[in-house]
Design a protein around this motif. Structure first.
Motif, short mmCIF file in Angstrom:
data_model
loop_
_atom_site.label_atom_id
_atom_site.label_comp_id
_atom_site.label_asym_id
_atom_site.label_seq_id
_atom_site.Cartn_x
_atom_site.Cartn_y
_atom_site.Cartn_z
N ALA A 16 16.21 -54.03 46.66
CA ALA A 16 16.25 -55.33 45.98
C ALA A 16 17.58 -55.43 45.24
O ALA A 16 18.12 -54.42 44.79
CB ALA A 16 15.09 -55.48 45.00
N CYS A 17 18.11 -56.64 45.13
CA CYS A 17 19.39 -56.82 44.45
C CYS A 17 19.37 -58.16 43.70
O CYS A 17 18.45 -58.95 43.84
CB CYS A 17 20.54 -56.77 45.45
SG CYS A 17 20.42 -58.03 46.75
N ILE A 18 20.41 -58.40 42.92
CA ILE A 18 20.37 -59.51 41.96
C ILE A 18 20.94 -60.83 42.48
O ILE A 18 20.88 -61.83 41.77
CB ILE A 18 21.08 -59.13 40.65
CG1 ILE A 18 22.57 -58.86 40.90
CG2 ILE A 18 20.41 -57.94 39.99
CD1 ILE A 18 23.37 -58.68 39.61
N SER A 19 21.51 -60.83 43.70
CA SER A 19 22.06 -62.08 44.23
C SER A 19 22.34 -61.93 45.71
O SER A 19 22.38 -60.82 46.24
CB SER A 19 23.35 -62.46 43.50
OG SER A 19 24.37 -61.52 43.79
N HIS A 20 22.55 -63.06 46.37
CA HIS A 20 22.94 -63.01 47.78
C HIS A 20 24.36 -62.46 47.92
O HIS A 20 24.70 -61.89 48.97
CB HIS A 20 22.83 -64.40 48.41
CG HIS A 20 21.42 -64.84 48.60
ND1 HIS A 20 20.64 -64.40 49.66
CD2 HIS A 20 20.62 -65.66 47.86
CE1 HIS A 20 19.43 -64.94 49.57
NE2 HIS A 20 19.40 -65.71 48.50
N THR A 21 25.16 -62.61 46.89
CA THR A 21 26.49 -62.02 46.89
C THR A 21 26.39 -60.51 47.04
O THR A 21 27.09 -59.89 47.86
CB THR A 21 27.22 -62.36 45.57
OG1 THR A 21 27.41 -63.78 45.50
CG2 THR A 21 28.57 -61.67 45.49
N VAL A 22 25.50 -59.89 46.29
CA VAL A 22 25.30 -58.44 46.37
C VAL A 22 24.58 -58.08 47.67
O VAL A 22 24.87 -57.05 48.29
CB VAL A 22 24.51 -57.93 45.14
CG1 VAL A 22 24.21 -56.46 45.27
CG2 VAL A 22 25.30 -58.20 43.87
#
Length: 218
Positions: A16-22
Motif C-alpha cells: 500500500a502507498c500514499i498516492s498514485h505518484t508513489v
C-alpha cells in the motif's frame, strides 16, 4: 538495490502507498502493483475566516521545497505578503537573508496557531519537487482557502486546477500570475475547496484501510 528487489519478490505479498505518484514508482522499481491509501485529514478541526491578505507557505527551507521560487515570485509582487513557516536547514540562511520585505518568516507554537494561519490567509502556496502526496494543501482547502501548487507529484491528485486554485509550472512568473488571479476572488473558492478536502477525511481513510487489510487477509 538488487537485494531489495529480491527480498520484495520473495516475501512481500501486498503493498500500500500514499498516492498514485508513489504507486507509479513502485511499479517501475519492483514491477509490482500497489493499493493507494491517501493520508487523511480531520476536516472538522479546520475552519474558514475572512482573509487578512497574506499568502501562506508551510515547509522546511531546503532544496526540495523550492521556497526560493516563492520568494522570487513575491519579489515581483511587492503589493502581496507571503508568510513562510518552516525550519531553515543549514546552508540555506542566504535564502532568508536575500528575501524581500514582503516575505515574513514565522515560528508557530502549535497546531492551534497553524490552523489559525490557514483560516485567515488569502491563499496557500506550495512548490516542492515531485511531492509524494502533500498534506498541507488539503489542510488549506479544509480551511476553505485556494491553493497555488506546482503541477507535479501528489499535488495533481489533490488540488483541482480551477475549482480549488491553480496548478502551474515551477516558474516565478507563472506563480505570480496564478497568485494574482486567485487572490482577486479568494472567497469564491471556499465551498469547492472544503468539498474537495472532505473527500480525504479521516473517516474515509479508516474505511479504506480496513478494506485493504481485509483483502490482504483474504
Amino acid at each position: 538495490r538488487y537485494l531489495d528487489r529480491r527480498f520484495v519478490r520473495k516475501h512481500v505479498r501486498n503493498i500500500a502507498c500514499i498516492s498514485h505518484t508513489v504507486r507509479n514508482r513502485i511499479q517501475k522499481v519492483y514491477l509490482e502493483d500497489a493499493r493507494v491509501l491517501y493520508p487523511p485529514i480531520h476536516t472538522e478541526r479546520f475552519s474558514w475566516e475572512p482573509s487578512q491578505g497574506y499568502w501562506l507557505s508551510l515547509g522546511r527551507v531546503d532544496k526540495w521545497k523550492r521556497i526560493d521560487l516563492q520568494i522570487e515570485a513575491f519579489r515581483r509582487m511587492p503589493e502581496k505578503t507571503l508568510v513562510v513557516v518552516g525550519r531553515i536547514y543549514p546552508g540555506f540562511d542566504h535564502v532568508v537573508a536575500a528575501a524581500p520585505g514582503n516575505v515574513i518568516w514565522k515560528d508557530i507554537q502549535g497546531e492551534e496557531e497553524m490552523r489559525a494561519l490557514y483560516s485567515r490567509c488569502e491563499g496557500f502556496i506550495t512548490t516542492a519537487i515531485d511531492e509524494d502526496f502533500g498534506i498541507t494543501p488539503l489542510e488549506a482547502m479544509a480551511s476553505g482557502k485556494p491553493v497555488v501548487a506546482v503541477r507535479e507529484g501528489g499535488y495533481q491528485e489533490t488540488v483541482l486546477d480551477g475549482p480549488c486554485g491553480r496548478l502551474v509550472a515551477p516558474d516565478p512568473q507563472e506563480i505570480c500570475t496564478a497568485v494574482r488571479e486567485v487572490g482577486k476572488r479568494s472567497d469564491e473558492f471556499r465551498d469547492a475547496c472544503q468539498e474537495r478536502a472532505a473527500s480525504f477525511d479521516f473517516i474515509l481513510f479508516a474505511n479504506r484501510a480496513q478494506e485493504i487489510i481485509k483483502n490482504c487477509l483474504e
